[in-house]
Design a protein around this motif. Structure first.
Motif, PDB file in Angstrom:
ATOM      1  N   ALA A   3       0.859  -1.183   0.000  1.00  0.00           N
ATOM      2  CA  ALA A   3       0.000   0.000   0.000  1.00  0.00           C
ATOM      3  C   ALA A   3       0.892   1.228   0.000  1.00  0.00           C
ATOM      4  CB  ALA A   3      -0.920   0.020   1.210  1.00  0.00           C
ATOM      5  N   ILE A   4       0.553   2.162  -0.845  1.00  0.00           N
ATOM      6  CA  ILE A   4       1.305   3.415  -0.943  1.00  0.00           C
ATOM      7  C   ILE A   4       0.325   4.572  -0.781  1.00  0.00           C
ATOM      8  CG2 ILE A   4       2.832   4.831  -2.364  1.00  0.00           C
ATOM      9  CD1 ILE A   4       3.426   2.272  -4.001  1.00  0.00           C
ATOM     10  N   VAL A   5       0.602   5.434   0.175  1.00  0.00           N
ATOM     11  CA  VAL A   5      -0.185   6.654   0.367  1.00  0.00           C
ATOM     12  C   VAL A   5       0.704   7.810  -0.069  1.00  0.00           C
ATOM     13  CG1 VAL A   5      -1.407   8.110   2.008  1.00  0.00           C
ATOM     14  CG2 VAL A   5      -1.463   5.629   2.272  1.00  0.00           C
ATOM     15  N   ASP A  60       0.414  19.857  -2.375  1.00  0.00           N
ATOM     16  CA  ASP A  60      -0.739  20.615  -1.878  1.00  0.00           C
ATOM     17  C   ASP A  60      -1.475  19.888  -0.755  1.00  0.00           C
ATOM     18  OD1 ASP A  60      -2.042  18.549  -3.167  1.00  0.00           O
ATOM     19  OD2 ASP A  60      -3.082  19.828  -4.637  1.00  0.00           O
ATOM     20  N   GLY A  61      -0.941  18.733  -0.318  1.00  0.00           N
ATOM     21  CA  GLY A  61      -1.559  17.988   0.773  1.00  0.00           C
ATOM     22  C   GLY A  61      -2.596  16.973   0.339  1.00  0.00           C
ATOM     23  N   SER A  62      -2.930  16.939  -0.931  1.00  0.00           N
ATOM     24  CA  SER A  62      -3.897  15.950  -1.409  1.00  0.00           C
ATOM     25  C   SER A  62      -3.284  14.560  -1.358  1.00  0.00           C
ATOM     26  CB  SER A  62      -4.360  16.285  -2.824  1.00  0.00           C
ATOM     27  OG  SER A  62      -3.273  16.280  -3.724  1.00  0.00           O
ATOM     28  N   ARG A  63      -4.139  13.548  -1.308  1.00  0.00           N
ATOM     29  CA  ARG A  63      -3.703  12.181  -1.056  1.00  0.00           C
ATOM     30  C   ARG A  63      -4.174  11.237  -2.152  1.00  0.00           C
ATOM     31  NH1 ARG A  63      -6.118   9.402   4.305  1.00  0.00           N
ATOM     32  NH2 ARG A  63      -4.980  11.129   5.257  1.00  0.00           N
ATOM     33  N   GLN A  64      -3.264  10.372  -2.600  1.00  0.00           N
ATOM     34  CA  GLN A  64      -3.619   9.276  -3.492  1.00  0.00           C
ATOM     35  C   GLN A  64      -3.200   7.978  -2.827  1.00  0.00           C
ATOM     36  OE1 GLN A  64      -1.476  11.053  -7.110  1.00  0.00           O
ATOM     37  NE2 GLN A  64      -3.036   9.773  -8.064  1.00  0.00           N
ATOM     38  N   VAL A  65      -4.028   6.946  -2.976  1.00  0.00           N
ATOM     39  CA  VAL A  65      -3.727   5.643  -2.369  1.00  0.00           C
ATOM     40  C   VAL A  65      -3.683   4.579  -3.454  1.00  0.00           C
ATOM     41  CG1 VAL A  65      -4.494   3.866  -0.745  1.00  0.00           C
ATOM     42  CG2 VAL A  65      -4.836   6.292  -0.194  1.00  0.00           C
ATOM     43  N   LYS A  66      -2.643   3.769  -3.411  1.00  0.00           N
ATOM     44  CA  LYS A  66      -2.551   2.612  -4.302  1.00  0.00           C
ATOM     45  C   LYS A  66      -2.303   1.385  -3.434  1.00  0.00           C
ATOM     46  CE  LYS A  66      -0.612   3.009  -8.330  1.00  0.00           C
ATOM     47  NZ  LYS A  66      -1.710   2.654  -9.280  1.00  0.00           N
ATOM     48  N   ARG A  67      -3.135   0.373  -3.601  1.00  0.00           N
ATOM     49  CA  ARG A  67      -2.992  -0.874  -2.825  1.00  0.00           C
ATOM     50  C   ARG A  67      -3.107  -2.058  -3.770  1.00  0.00           C
ATOM     51  NH1 ARG A  67      -6.678  -4.626  -1.446  1.00  0.00           N
ATOM     52  NH2 ARG A  67      -6.131  -6.034   0.265  1.00  0.00           N
ATOM     53  N   LYS A  68      -2.214  -3.026  -3.593  1.00  0.00           N
ATOM     54  CA  LYS A  68      -2.260  -4.208  -4.441  1.00  0.00           C
ATOM     55  C   LYS A  68      -1.886  -5.454  -3.647  1.00  0.00           C
ATOM     56  CE  LYS A  68      -1.261  -2.146  -8.942  1.00  0.00           C
ATOM     57  NZ  LYS A  68      -2.541  -2.586  -9.546  1.00  0.00           N
ATOM     58  N   LEU A  69      -2.629  -6.530  -3.881  1.00  0.00           N
ATOM     59  CA  LEU A  69      -2.171  -7.845  -3.466  1.00  0.00           C
ATOM     60  C   LEU A  69      -1.189  -8.327  -4.518  1.00  0.00           C
ATOM     61  CD1 LEU A  69      -5.445  -9.609  -2.254  1.00  0.00           C
ATOM     62  CD2 LEU A  69      -3.520  -8.881  -0.834  1.00  0.00           C
ATOM     63  N   ILE A  70      -0.157  -9.030  -4.084  1.00  0.00           N
ATOM     64  CA  ILE A  70       0.905  -9.489  -4.970  1.00  0.00           C
ATOM     65  C   ILE A  70       1.080 -10.997  -4.805  1.00  0.00           C
ATOM     66  CG2 ILE A  70       3.350  -9.281  -5.580  1.00  0.00           C
ATOM     67  CD1 ILE A  70       1.904  -6.688  -6.051  1.00  0.00           C
ATOM     68  N   ASN A  71       1.164 -11.700  -5.906  1.00  0.00           N
ATOM     69  CA  ASN A  71       1.491 -13.123  -5.858  1.00  0.00           C
ATOM     70  C   ASN A  71       2.997 -13.247  -5.636  1.00  0.00           C
ATOM     71  OD1 ASN A  71       2.156 -15.805  -6.430  1.00  0.00           O
ATOM     72  ND2 ASN A  71       0.528 -16.015  -7.934  1.00  0.00           N
ATOM     73  N   LYS A 100      -3.398 -16.163  -5.248  1.00  0.00           N
ATOM     74  CA  LYS A 100      -3.074 -17.067  -6.366  1.00  0.00           C
ATOM     75  C   LYS A 100      -3.398 -16.444  -7.723  1.00  0.00           C
ATOM     76  CE  LYS A 100      -7.380 -19.758  -5.900  1.00  0.00           C
ATOM     77  NZ  LYS A 100      -8.045 -19.316  -7.128  1.00  0.00           N
ATOM     78  N   ASP A 101      -4.397 -15.566  -7.786  1.00  0.00           N
ATOM     79  CA  ASP A 101      -4.740 -14.911  -9.053  1.00  0.00           C
ATOM     80  C   ASP A 101      -4.255 -13.464  -9.115  1.00  0.00           C
ATOM     81  OD1 ASP A 101      -6.107 -17.189 -10.033  1.00  0.00           O
ATOM     82  OD2 ASP A 101      -7.878 -16.645  -8.865  1.00  0.00           O
ATOM     83  N   ALA A 102      -3.513 -13.041  -8.098  1.00  0.00           N
ATOM     84  CA  ALA A 102      -2.982 -11.666  -8.064  1.00  0.00           C
ATOM     85  C   ALA A 102      -1.777 -11.565  -9.002  1.00  0.00           C
ATOM     86  CB  ALA A 102      -2.587 -11.295  -6.638  1.00  0.00           C
ATOM     87  N   PRO A 103      -1.445 -10.360  -9.455  1.00  0.00           N
ATOM     88  CA  PRO A 103      -0.266 -10.200 -10.309  1.00  0.00           C
ATOM     89  C   PRO A 103       1.017 -10.429  -9.513  1.00  0.00           C
ATOM     90  CG  PRO A 103      -1.141  -8.054  -9.700  1.00  0.00           C
ATOM     91  CD  PRO A 103      -2.131  -9.073  -9.207  1.00  0.00           C
TER      92      PRO A 103
END
Length: 256
Positions: free
Chosen positions: A30-32, A37-48, A69-72
């Motif tokens: 997970a990356i926040v 400007d203080g705005s926030r983006q979130v990226k979350r991934k399950l990883i195989n 099992k089906d995650a990248p």
């Protein structure tokens, strides 16, 4: 005190198969990302992770083999993550010793260049340990007066880390309001390799383990060149091997 950013900072939290930088793999990231400007983006991934997840690791973060099992694989998402982290400083909780080193290892395994030279590394745990001596859950309770529900979910932990830093800026005005002032206050790690097999001493790299502990790397490579081959064949993290090779190449250049 709002954090004044010269460029975005990305708070990273990983869930993994274990804690060995050389052999373990990411199962969730997970990356926040906080913009200037203080705005926030979130990226979350399950990883195989392309290996079984040990039961002990699943007991901590709740992620099973069936869930991924089906995650990248990391290789399949590496370029997307690299672009998301482009031009970002990096932060986290105990991130300088674990999350960032393991993330760099994963990038190295893919062969994708992930430049660390221009990035500042802000480990929020170091502020907390300097001031209060606690864990992330206790830090969240202490600074934010909230219970950390869902701990060991990567996204929950990464967001909590950002909130803890915001609260620390309010509590400790001596930290200043920018990344440089915070790192100056808590001290900047002089990192050679993330596994800390080498450390800086009087401006040169020295071994931090084994029979050559305390000796300069250059000295050992000159007197015992086979030690380089032993390390390159050994179970050391790729980042350690990369730095050892850089020191060797620099030594050879000076010879010529």
């Amino acid at each position: 005190m709002p954090l004044q950013l010269q460029k975005p900072i990305a708070f990273i939290d990983l869930e993994t198969t274990g804690t060995n930088l050389g052999t373990d793999r990411i199962v969730e990231i997970a990356i926040v990302k906080i913009a200037k400007d203080g705005s926030r983006q979130v990226k979350r991934k399950l990883i195989n992770p392309e290996m079984p997840i040990p039961a002990g690791a699943t007991d901590i973060h709740g992620i099973t083999d069936d869930m991924v099992k089906d995650a990248p694989t990391f290789r399949q998402v590496a370029n997307e993550l690299k672009q998301f982290l482009d031009n970002c400083d990096l932060g986290g909780y105990n991130s300088n010793r674990f999350d960032i080193p393991l993330l760099v290892e994963e990038f190295l395994r893919t062969g994708l260049e992930f430049d660390m030279n221009s990035r500042r590394l802000l480990d929020v745990q170091r502020i907390f340990h300097m001031m209060e001596q606690r864990t992330l859950g206790a830090a969240y309770k202490f600074y934010c007066n909230k219970t950390l529900d869902g701990a060991h979910s990567a996204e929950v932990d990464a967001i909590a880390t950002w909130e803890v830093l915001e609260a620390q800026l309010e509590r400790y005005p001596q930290l200043g309001d920018n990344i440089d002032s915070i790192i100056k206050f808590i001290g900047d790690d002089q990192i050679v390799d993330f596994a800390r097999r080498f450390i800086m001493s009087n401006g040169v790299e020295v071994f931090n383990f084994g029979k050559h502990k305390g000796k300069t790397v250059v000295e050992v490579l000159k007197s015992e060149p086979q030690y380089y081959d032993w390390m390159m064949k050994g179970d050391f993290p790729l980042h350690t091997k990369q730095k050892l090779t850089e020191i060797l190449n620099r030594t050879l250049l000076k010879k010529n």
